[in-house]
Write a protein that holds these residues in place. Structure first.
Motif, PDB file in Angstrom:
ATOM      1  N   GLU A  88       0.825  -1.203   0.000  1.00  0.00           N
ATOM      2  CA  GLU A  88       0.000   0.000   0.000  1.00  0.00           C
ATOM      3  C   GLU A  88       0.866   1.262   0.000  1.00  0.00           C
ATOM      4  OE1 GLU A  88      -3.750   1.965   2.517  1.00  0.00           O
ATOM      5  OE2 GLU A  88      -2.864   0.057   3.170  1.00  0.00           O
ATOM      6  N   ILE A  89       1.945   1.226   0.759  1.00  0.00           N
ATOM      7  CA  ILE A  89       2.856   2.367   0.818  1.00  0.00           C
ATOM      8  C   ILE A  89       3.603   2.529  -0.501  1.00  0.00           C
ATOM      9  CG2 ILE A  89       4.933   3.261   1.965  1.00  0.00           C
ATOM     10  CD1 ILE A  89       3.926   1.806   4.517  1.00  0.00           C
ATOM     11  N   LEU A  90       4.024   1.409  -1.076  1.00  0.00           N
ATOM     12  CA  LEU A  90       4.722   1.442  -2.365  1.00  0.00           C
ATOM     13  C   LEU A  90       3.836   2.048  -3.451  1.00  0.00           C
ATOM     14  CD1 LEU A  90       7.236   0.517  -4.040  1.00  0.00           C
ATOM     15  CD2 LEU A  90       5.984  -1.617  -4.458  1.00  0.00           C
ATOM     16  N   GLN A  91       2.588   1.613  -3.493  1.00  0.00           N
ATOM     17  CA  GLN A  91       1.649   2.135  -4.494  1.00  0.00           C
ATOM     18  C   GLN A  91       1.365   3.615  -4.276  1.00  0.00           C
ATOM     19  OE1 GLN A  91      -1.435  -0.778  -3.773  1.00  0.00           O
ATOM     20  NE2 GLN A  91      -0.837  -2.012  -5.544  1.00  0.00           N
ATOM     21  N   PHE A  92       1.307   4.018  -3.001  1.00  0.00           N
ATOM     22  CA  PHE A  92       1.107   5.430  -2.654  1.00  0.00           C
ATOM     23  C   PHE A  92       2.265   6.291  -3.164  1.00  0.00           C
ATOM     24  CE2 PHE A  92       2.088   8.752   0.559  1.00  0.00           C
ATOM     25  CZ  PHE A  92       0.981   9.566   0.392  1.00  0.00           C
ATOM     26  N   LEU A  93       3.507   5.869  -2.886  1.00  0.00           N
ATOM     27  CA  LEU A  93       4.686   6.605  -3.343  1.00  0.00           C
ATOM     28  C   LEU A  93       4.769   6.631  -4.870  1.00  0.00           C
ATOM     29  CD1 LEU A  93       7.369   5.290  -0.802  1.00  0.00           C
ATOM     30  CD2 LEU A  93       6.319   7.567  -0.843  1.00  0.00           C
ATOM     31  N   SER A  94       4.348   5.535  -5.472  1.00  0.00           N
ATOM     32  CA  SER A  94       4.358   5.450  -6.935  1.00  0.00           C
ATOM     33  C   SER A  94       3.388   6.455  -7.548  1.00  0.00           C
ATOM     34  CB  SER A  94       4.000   4.024  -7.373  1.00  0.00           C
ATOM     35  OG  SER A  94       3.969   3.927  -8.779  1.00  0.00           O
ATOM     36  N   GLU A  95       2.191   6.539  -6.980  1.00  0.00           N
ATOM     37  CA  GLU A  95       1.189   7.491  -7.483  1.00  0.00           C
ATOM     38  C   GLU A  95       1.630   8.930  -7.266  1.00  0.00           C
ATOM     39  OE1 GLU A  95      -1.542   6.948  -9.296  1.00  0.00           O
ATOM     40  OE2 GLU A  95      -0.855   4.852  -9.333  1.00  0.00           O
ATOM     41  N   LEU A  96       2.327   9.181  -6.148  1.00  0.00           N
ATOM     42  CA  LEU A  96       2.836  10.523  -5.859  1.00  0.00           C
ATOM     43  C   LEU A  96       4.029  10.891  -6.734  1.00  0.00           C
ATOM     44  CD1 LEU A  96       3.044  11.126  -1.991  1.00  0.00           C
ATOM     45  CD2 LEU A  96       1.544  12.256  -3.627  1.00  0.00           C
ATOM     46  N   LYS A  97       4.594   9.881  -7.419  1.00  0.00           N
ATOM     47  CA  LYS A  97       5.825  10.050  -8.199  1.00  0.00           C
ATOM     48  C   LYS A  97       6.973  10.507  -7.292  1.00  0.00           C
ATOM     49  CE  LYS A  97       3.691   9.099 -12.047  1.00  0.00           C
ATOM     50  NZ  LYS A  97       3.882   7.785 -12.682  1.00  0.00           N
ATOM     51  N   TYR A  98       6.964   9.988  -6.055  1.00  0.00           N
ATOM     52  CA  TYR A  98       7.985  10.402  -5.083  1.00  0.00           C
ATOM     53  C   TYR A  98       9.284   9.642  -5.343  1.00  0.00           C
ATOM     54  CZ  TYR A  98       9.875  12.416  -0.873  1.00  0.00           C
ATOM     55  OH  TYR A  98      10.652  13.145  -0.008  1.00  0.00           O
ATOM     56  N   PRO A  99      10.455  10.328  -5.241  1.00  0.00           N
ATOM     57  CA  PRO A  99      11.736   9.653  -5.466  1.00  0.00           C
ATOM     58  C   PRO A  99      12.117   8.743  -4.303  1.00  0.00           C
ATOM     59  CG  PRO A  99      12.096  11.943  -4.859  1.00  0.00           C
ATOM     60  CD  PRO A  99      10.613  11.786  -5.018  1.00  0.00           C
ATOM     61  N   CYS A 100      12.465   7.515  -4.626  1.00  0.00           N
ATOM     62  CA  CYS A 100      12.777   6.538  -3.588  1.00  0.00           C
ATOM     63  C   CYS A 100      13.826   5.555  -4.096  1.00  0.00           C
ATOM     64  CB  CYS A 100      11.506   5.795  -3.183  1.00  0.00           C
ATOM     65  SG  CYS A 100      11.687   4.774  -1.708  1.00  0.00           S
ATOM     66  N   SER A 101      14.783   5.231  -3.239  1.00  0.00           N
ATOM     67  CA  SER A 101      15.815   4.247  -3.559  1.00  0.00           C
ATOM     68  C   SER A 101      15.641   3.048  -2.637  1.00  0.00           C
ATOM     69  CB  SER A 101      17.197   4.872  -3.366  1.00  0.00           C
ATOM     70  OG  SER A 101      18.210   3.996  -3.798  1.00  0.00           O
ATOM     71  N   PHE A 102      15.575   1.857  -3.214  1.00  0.00           N
ATOM     72  CA  PHE A 102      15.289   0.637  -2.464  1.00  0.00           C
ATOM     73  C   PHE A 102      16.532  -0.239  -2.354  1.00  0.00           C
ATOM     74  CE2 PHE A 102      11.508   2.133  -4.541  1.00  0.00           C
ATOM     75  CZ  PHE A 102      10.472   1.920  -3.652  1.00  0.00           C
ATOM     76  N   SER A 103      16.755  -0.824  -1.188  1.00  0.00           N
ATOM     77  CA  SER A 103      17.823  -1.811  -1.002  1.00  0.00           C
ATOM     78  C   SER A 103      17.176  -3.137  -0.634  1.00  0.00           C
ATOM     79  CB  SER A 103      18.781  -1.382   0.111  1.00  0.00           C
ATOM     80  OG  SER A 103      19.518  -0.248  -0.272  1.00  0.00           O
ATOM     81  N   SER A 104      17.394  -4.156  -1.475  1.00  0.00           N
ATOM     82  CA  SER A 104      16.730  -5.433  -1.239  1.00  0.00           C
ATOM     83  C   SER A 104      17.560  -6.576  -1.814  1.00  0.00           C
ATOM     84  CB  SER A 104      15.340  -5.423  -1.895  1.00  0.00           C
ATOM     85  OG  SER A 104      14.711  -6.681  -1.765  1.00  0.00           O
ATOM     86  N   LYS A 105      17.233  -7.785  -1.356  1.00  0.00           N
ATOM     87  CA  LYS A 105      17.782  -8.986  -1.986  1.00  0.00           C
ATOM     88  C   LYS A 105      16.670 -10.012  -2.198  1.00  0.00           C
ATOM     89  CE  LYS A 105      20.601  -9.156   1.455  1.00  0.00           C
ATOM     90  NZ  LYS A 105      21.494  -9.404   2.606  1.00  0.00           N
ATOM     91  N   GLY A 106      15.413  -9.533  -2.121  1.00  0.00           N
ATOM     92  CA  GLY A 106      14.267 -10.411  -2.320  1.00  0.00           C
ATOM     93  C   GLY A 106      13.866 -10.505  -3.783  1.00  0.00           C
ATOM     94  N   ASP A 107      12.937 -11.407  -4.078  1.00  0.00           N
ATOM     95  CA  ASP A 107      12.442 -11.551  -5.451  1.00  0.00           C
ATOM     96  C   ASP A 107      10.926 -11.355  -5.526  1.00  0.00           C
ATOM     97  OD1 ASP A 107      11.685 -13.883  -4.158  1.00  0.00           O
ATOM     98  OD2 ASP A 107      12.299 -15.219  -5.777  1.00  0.00           O
ATOM     99  N   LEU A 108      10.361 -10.667  -4.528  1.00  0.00           N
ATOM    100  CA  LEU A 108       8.916 -10.450  -4.474  1.00  0.00           C
ATOM    101  C   LEU A 108       8.411  -9.690  -5.699  1.00  0.00           C
ATOM    102  CD1 LEU A 108       6.313 -10.846  -2.878  1.00  0.00           C
ATOM    103  CD2 LEU A 108       6.883  -8.815  -1.535  1.00  0.00           C
ATOM    104  N   LEU A 109       9.245  -8.834  -6.260  1.00  0.00           N
ATOM    105  CA  LEU A 109       8.836  -8.054  -7.427  1.00  0.00           C
ATOM    106  C   LEU A 109       8.565  -8.940  -8.645  1.00  0.00           C
ATOM    107  CD1 LEU A 109      10.183  -5.845  -5.566  1.00  0.00           C
ATOM    108  CD2 LEU A 109      10.755  -4.663  -7.672  1.00  0.00           C
ATOM    109  N   LEU A 110       9.196 -10.117  -8.682  1.00  0.00           N
ATOM    110  CA  LEU A 110       8.934 -11.058  -9.770  1.00  0.00           C
ATOM    111  C   LEU A 110       7.817 -12.036  -9.420  1.00  0.00           C
ATOM    112  CD1 LEU A 110      12.485 -11.995 -11.121  1.00  0.00           C
ATOM    113  CD2 LEU A 110      10.971 -10.121 -11.796  1.00  0.00           C
TER     114      LEU A 110
END
Length: 282
Positions: A88-110
């Motif tokens: 929900e937070i990710l979608q919110f930031l995406s709609e706002l077009k807010y700049p964000c840098s992510f650090s991850s090693k997961g594969d949830l995006l796929l």
């Protein structure tokens, strides 16, 4: 401005600096009860962005300063896969077009298209950094319990790069005896995956850590092929507290990385306390 949606991480990496920080003294018992998960309230988070809302972040948000998502836990780890608070937070930031840098090693995006779509919707302002510190799958399996294979993580980078999202190979912590064995190979894979840059920083050892953390160090020593406790004592400027390896020692590992990055056209960012002069930013 760094953000985590959970108080814990679903991965169990032996080298985790977050674990080591929380492992100092006797106040960390609750941390080891991994079922005790606390999460932010997405509505409270969103309220920070309202024009009239007063908070310590007001100036930062009004001026759209980039947020770093993933400080003491992984935004797309198994905990997020189970609870989904971050979506929900990710979608919110995406709609706002807010700049964000992510650090991850997961594969949830796929694994879940909703996360990937949120990235594509804000590809101009989202930046994804994937942590991979060895290309050896057997070592990775023992070093990073519950984490997708290095090959799978490169697949995440490739998919995001092809979708037009800026990506970075996060080769940190750089662990001597492990990372140096496949570092050049990983740089070449990063180039194939469409990464624009590489970030690296050497592992630091916390001498004040508790018994549970010491067991993690012992397991790391077996993978490195030497006692990291004794090595850091010998090769660090000081003998107690938070130990960083010395400047000269690091240079022989960083020089080949810098040369290969220049050959491949990858920007190098040295996040270590030493050798920032080797960064492409100077």
């Amino acid at each position: 401005m760094t953000f985590d949606q959970y108080n814990n991480c679903g991965h169990n990496c032996l080298y985790c600096f977050s674990t080591f920080q929380r492992g100092i003294g006797n106040a960390s018992d609750e941390y080891w009860k991994r079922e005790k998960i606390k999460a932010v309230n997405p509505k409270t988070f969103m309220k920070l962005f309202e024009k009239d809302h007063e908070s310590q972040f007001k100036y930062i948000l009004e001026h759209r300063k980039p947020m770093q998502w993933g400080g003491l836990s992984d935004p797309f780890c198994p905990i997020e896969e189970k609870f989904g608070i971050g979506l929900e937070i990710l979608q919110f930031l995406s709609e706002l077009k807010y700049p964000c840098s992510f650090s991850s090693k997961g594969d949830l995006l796929l694994k879940d298209k909703r996360y990937f779509d949120a990235f594509v919707n804000n590809k101009e302002n989202f930046h994804y950094k994937c942590s991979i510190i060895t290309y050896d799958e057997e070592i990775a399996k023992r070093l990073e319990a519950g984490v997708p294979t290095p090959k799978r993580r490169f697949e995440v980078l490739t998919a995001l790069s092809k979708a037009g999202i800026r990506t970075t190979l996060r080769m940190r912590p750089f662990i001597i005896g492990i990372t140096d064995k496949t570092a050049i190979e990983m740089l070449r894979e990063a180039k194939k995956a469409g990464c624009e840059s590489v970030s690296t920083e050497f592992f630091c050892l916390e001498m004040r850590a508790n018994e549970q953390t010491r067991r993690k160090y012992d397991a790391m020593s077996k993978l490195c092929g030497f006692d990291i406790y004794e090595y850091y004592r010998k090769m660090s400027p000081k003998q107690s507290g938070y130990l960083r390896l010395n400047y000269k020692l690091k240079e022989k590992y960083l020089r080949p990385i810098k040369e290969e990055c220049e050959r491949l056209g990858l920007r190098l960012h040295v996040s270590d306390a030493h050798h920032k002069e080797l960064s492409c930013t100077g």
